[in-house]
Design a protein around this motif. Sequence first.
Motif, PDB file in Angstrom:
ATOM      1  N   PHE A 106       8.122  31.273 128.251  1.00  9.47           N
ATOM      2  CA  PHE A 106       8.462  31.362 126.820  1.00  9.47           C
ATOM      3  C   PHE A 106       8.389  32.796 126.344  1.00  9.47           C
ATOM      4  O   PHE A 106       7.599  33.599 126.832  1.00  9.47           O
ATOM      5  N   VAL A 107       9.242  33.073 125.373  1.00  6.85           N
ATOM      6  CA  VAL A 107       9.198  34.391 124.748  1.00  6.85           C
ATOM      7  C   VAL A 107       9.522  34.195 123.262  1.00  6.85           C
ATOM      8  O   VAL A 107      10.202  33.245 122.899  1.00  6.85           O
ATOM      9  N   LEU A 108       8.962  35.048 122.437  1.00 10.34           N
ATOM     10  CA  LEU A 108       9.280  34.952 121.017  1.00 10.34           C
ATOM     11  C   LEU A 108      10.307  36.007 120.638  1.00 10.34           C
ATOM     12  O   LEU A 108      10.219  37.159 121.062  1.00 10.34           O
ATOM     13  N   TYR A 109      11.284  35.572 119.860  1.00  5.66           N
ATOM     14  CA  TYR A 109      12.231  36.482 119.240  1.00  5.66           C
ATOM     15  C   TYR A 109      11.851  36.571 117.761  1.00  5.66           C
ATOM     16  O   TYR A 109      11.227  35.649 117.229  1.00  5.66           O
ATOM     17  N   TYR A 110      12.251  37.670 117.143  1.00  8.24           N
ATOM     18  CA  TYR A 110      11.897  37.862 115.740  1.00  8.24           C
ATOM     19  C   TYR A 110      13.142  38.205 114.946  1.00  8.24           C
ATOM     20  O   TYR A 110      13.953  39.010 115.378  1.00  8.24           O
ATOM     21  N   GLN A 111      13.241  37.571 113.791  1.00  7.75           N
ATOM     22  CA  GLN A 111      14.377  37.872 112.919  1.00  7.75           C
ATOM     23  C   GLN A 111      13.839  38.361 111.573  1.00  7.75           C
ATOM     24  O   GLN A 111      12.996  37.697 110.968  1.00  7.75           O
ATOM     25  N   PRO A 112      14.314  39.521 111.121  1.00  7.94           N
ATOM     26  CA  PRO A 112      13.781  40.071 109.874  1.00  7.94           C
ATOM     27  C   PRO A 112      14.180  39.259 108.647  1.00  7.94           C
ATOM     28  O   PRO A 112      15.242  38.635 108.615  1.00  7.94           O
ATOM     29  N   GLN A 113      13.325  39.295 107.660  1.00  6.26           N
ATOM     30  CA  GLN A 113      13.609  38.729 106.350  1.00  6.26           C
ATOM     31  C   GLN A 113      13.676  39.912 105.402  1.00  6.26           C
ATOM     32  O   GLN A 113      12.705  40.638 105.241  1.00  6.26           O
ATOM     33  N   VAL A 114      14.851  40.095 104.842  1.00  4.59           N
ATOM     34  CA  VAL A 114      15.155  41.319 104.123  1.00  4.59           C
ATOM     35  C   VAL A 114      15.120  41.073 102.614  1.00  4.59           C
ATOM     36  O   VAL A 114      15.660  40.075 102.135  1.00  4.59           O
ATOM     37  N   SER A 115      14.500  41.979 101.898  1.00  5.07           N
ATOM     38  CA  SER A 115      14.450  41.857 100.445  1.00  5.07           C
ATOM     39  C   SER A 115      15.846  42.029  99.847  1.00  5.07           C
ATOM     40  O   SER A 115      16.529  43.015 100.126  1.00  5.07           O
ATOM     41  N   ALA A 116      16.255  41.063  99.036  1.00  2.00           N
ATOM     42  CA  ALA A 116      17.576  41.158  98.410  1.00  2.00           C
ATOM     43  C   ALA A 116      17.605  42.304  97.410  1.00  2.00           C
ATOM     44  O   ALA A 116      18.648  42.890  97.143  1.00  2.00           O
ATOM     45  N   ALA A 117      16.445  42.652  96.881  1.00  3.95           N
ATOM     46  CA  ALA A 117      16.394  43.682  95.847  1.00  3.95           C
ATOM     47  C   ALA A 117      16.503  45.091  96.423  1.00  3.95           C
ATOM     48  O   ALA A 117      17.285  45.899  95.932  1.00  3.95           O
ATOM     49  N   ASP A 118      15.734  45.389  97.488  1.00  2.00           N
ATOM     50  CA  ASP A 118      15.749  46.782  97.956  1.00  2.00           C
ATOM     51  C   ASP A 118      16.081  46.943  99.439  1.00  2.00           C
ATOM     52  O   ASP A 118      16.036  48.045  99.980  1.00  2.00           O
ATOM     53  N   GLY A 119      16.412  45.845 100.122  1.00  2.00           N
ATOM     54  CA  GLY A 119      16.880  45.961 101.496  1.00  2.00           C
ATOM     55  C   GLY A 119      15.812  46.227 102.542  1.00  2.00           C
ATOM     56  O   GLY A 119      16.134  46.446 103.709  1.00  2.00           O
ATOM     57  N   THR A 120      14.562  46.205 102.151  1.00  2.00           N
ATOM     58  CA  THR A 120      13.508  46.439 103.152  1.00  2.00           C
ATOM     59  C   THR A 120      13.121  45.126 103.815  1.00  2.00           C
ATOM     60  O   THR A 120      13.203  44.053 103.221  1.00  2.00           O
ATOM     61  N   ALA A 121      12.690  45.225 105.077  1.00  2.00           N
ATOM     62  CA  ALA A 121      12.221  44.036 105.782  1.00  2.00           C
ATOM     63  C   ALA A 121      10.800  43.730 105.329  1.00  2.00           C
ATOM     64  O   ALA A 121       9.894  44.530 105.521  1.00  2.00           O
ATOM     65  N   GLY A 122      10.626  42.582 104.708  1.00  2.00           N
ATOM     66  CA  GLY A 122       9.308  42.211 104.212  1.00  2.00           C
ATOM     67  C   GLY A 122       8.575  41.291 105.160  1.00  2.00           C
ATOM     68  O   GLY A 122       7.380  41.055 105.014  1.00  2.00           O
ATOM     69  N   ASP A 160      12.744  50.873 113.016  1.00  2.00           N
ATOM     70  CA  ASP A 160      12.810  52.330 112.999  1.00  2.00           C
ATOM     71  C   ASP A 160      14.165  52.854 112.561  1.00  2.00           C
ATOM     72  O   ASP A 160      14.282  53.693 111.692  1.00  2.00           O
ATOM     73  N   GLU A 161      15.212  52.317 113.215  1.00  2.55           N
ATOM     74  CA  GLU A 161      16.542  52.929 113.068  1.00  2.55           C
ATOM     75  C   GLU A 161      17.393  52.290 111.973  1.00  2.55           C
ATOM     76  O   GLU A 161      17.996  52.975 111.169  1.00  2.55           O
ATOM     77  N   ARG A 162      17.438  50.949 112.004  1.00  3.74           N
ATOM     78  CA  ARG A 162      18.391  50.272 111.139  1.00  3.74           C
ATOM     79  C   ARG A 162      17.804  49.957 109.776  1.00  3.74           C
ATOM     80  O   ARG A 162      18.533  49.697 108.836  1.00  3.74           O
ATOM     81  N   GLY A 163      16.485  49.935 109.687  1.00  2.66           N
ATOM     82  CA  GLY A 163      15.847  49.594 108.427  1.00  2.66           C
ATOM     83  C   GLY A 163      16.406  50.410 107.288  1.00  2.66           C
ATOM     84  O   GLY A 163      16.717  49.899 106.219  1.00  2.66           O
ATOM     85  N   ARG A 164      16.562  51.695 107.550  1.00  2.00           N
ATOM     86  CA  ARG A 164      17.051  52.581 106.487  1.00  2.00           C
ATOM     87  C   ARG A 164      18.514  52.311 106.149  1.00  2.00           C
ATOM     88  O   ARG A 164      18.917  52.400 105.009  1.00  2.00           O
ATOM     89  N   LYS A 165      19.296  51.953 107.180  1.00  2.63           N
ATOM     90  CA  LYS A 165      20.706  51.646 106.938  1.00  2.63           C
ATOM     91  C   LYS A 165      20.866  50.433 106.036  1.00  2.63           C
ATOM     92  O   LYS A 165      21.698  50.412 105.158  1.00  2.63           O
ATOM     93  N   HIS A 166      20.056  49.427 106.293  1.00  2.17           N
ATOM     94  CA  HIS A 166      20.108  48.242 105.443  1.00  2.17           C
ATOM     95  C   HIS A 166      19.845  48.613 104.003  1.00  2.17           C
ATOM     96  O   HIS A 166      20.473  48.129 103.091  1.00  2.17           O
ATOM     97  N   LEU A 167      18.901  49.513 103.860  1.00  2.84           N
ATOM     98  CA  LEU A 167      18.539  49.978 102.535  1.00  2.84           C
ATOM     99  C   LEU A 167      19.780  50.503 101.825  1.00  2.84           C
ATOM    100  O   LEU A 167      20.015  50.235 100.661  1.00  2.84           O
ATOM    101  N   GLN A 168      20.610  51.247 102.597  1.00  4.95           N
ATOM    102  CA  GLN A 168      21.827  51.796 102.006  1.00  4.95           C
ATOM    103  C   GLN A 168      22.868  50.715 101.761  1.00  4.95           C
ATOM    104  O   GLN A 168      23.456  50.636 100.700  1.00  4.95           O
ATOM    105  N   SER A 169      23.058  49.830 102.786  1.00  2.00           N
ATOM    106  CA  SER A 169      24.142  48.855 102.671  1.00  2.00           C
ATOM    107  C   SER A 169      23.879  47.826 101.573  1.00  2.00           C
ATOM    108  O   SER A 169      24.786  47.164 101.114  1.00  2.00           O
ATOM    109  N   THR A 170      22.632  47.688 101.161  1.00  2.00           N
ATOM    110  CA  THR A 170      22.357  46.705 100.113  1.00  2.00           C
ATOM    111  C   THR A 170      22.617  47.279  98.730  1.00  2.00           C
ATOM    112  O   THR A 170      22.638  46.565  97.756  1.00  2.00           O
ATOM    113  N   ARG A 171      22.804  48.594  98.654  1.00  2.00           N
ATOM    114  CA  ARG A 171      23.161  49.184  97.352  1.00  2.00           C
ATOM    115  C   ARG A 171      24.644  48.984  97.132  1.00  2.00           C
ATOM    116  O   ARG A 171      25.463  49.863  97.409  1.00  2.00           O
ATOM    117  N   LEU A 172      24.986  47.829  96.648  1.00  2.00           N
ATOM    118  CA  LEU A 172      26.416  47.488  96.544  1.00  2.00           C
ATOM    119  C   LEU A 172      27.081  48.210  95.378  1.00  2.00           C
ATOM    120  O   LEU A 172      26.453  48.478  94.398  1.00  2.00           O
TER     121      LEU A 172
END
Length: 286
Positions: free
Chosen positions: A40-56, A274-286
């Motif tokens: 068995f192995v665990l995978y993880y999927q982020p839950q992203v804040s709709a307001a500011d795009g950060t993974a909470g 590390d890498e994509r967290g910041r991009k999400h932050l940008q892409s959520t600024r619609l």
Amino acid sequence: KAKERGGNKYEFYQSALDGIHRNKIKLERSLRKALEREEFVLYYQPQVSAADGTAGGAEALIRWVHDGRFVSPGDFIPVAEETGLIVPIGDWVMRTACRQAKLWQDAGMPQMKMGINVSPVQLQQDDFVETVTRILSETGFQPHLLVLEITEGIAIRDIQDTVDKLVALKAMGIRISMDDFGTGYSSLGFLQTFKVDELKIAQTFISHIAEKDDHAQIVKAIVAMAHSLELDVIAEGVETREQFAIMRELQCDWIQGYYFCKPMPSEEFERYLDERGRKHLQSTRL
Ligand code: C2E
Ligand code: MG
Ligand code: MG
Ligand code: MG
């Protein structure tokens, strides 16, 4: 001739059933060995804040690598539940996810929550609360960052017993999330009876939200109701930018889905942070 055909048909049907039976017994046997073989192995999927795009937070999702192939949890969790194997497997999931979450916490994400799916069969165990308590103290993970995802299946047995356990867990600071909300039949009563902190809107509502206005109306009503009960709302299975935009407009708090990313192994999840967290932050600024 017809009799012959009938006979053949019967034989065919019979052997197909045998196949299913054999597979299930085989599956059960393999499942019994999977823990000790560390399959068995665990995978993880982020839950992203709709307001500011950060993974909470993240949801831990189990994967089984058997004979070099991935077996979907949808295929083996039911068998694990029927055989009771879900109890040791569920313990492993919880220990592994809490240990991982504690590492991420220490690595600079002090508020990252960890969502763990809990089977009704686990909750039925007399020592479930003790097990969770022990795992938290073993791993040092904070209870207020632990989210237990439950489903309506928890009501199949003794409701009062389940409520008592959830109350005890909540008293420790643990959060309770209602998974796949909207797919069962008694959803509203459940929120009250089980005093959940958060609800996850089932993917069925999300996947048609852009085409069907009634889905948007239902989601809007769910969010309004949840917020008036002071519950957080997560949308799961958000796949497109349009679905994301709609959910955001409907005041959904958290977003989880392929639109951001698929569940990933822990190393990849770290790179993502590390890498994509910041991009999400940008892409959520619609
Ligand atoms: P769930 O808890 O409702 O998990 C969400 C499922 O949706 C996951 O499937 C996830 O990979 C998938 N998903 C996430 N985003 C998207 C998206 O944008 N589009 C689509 N189409 N799917 C998306 P997965 O990992 O196959 O898990 C299926 C179910 O198996 C879970 O549903 C949960 O009920 C169960 N499960 C998974 N891991 C565990 C576990 O550790 N313990 C227990 N008891 N059940 C688990
Ligand atoms: Mg879940
Ligand atoms: Mg779900
Ligand atoms: Mg599900």
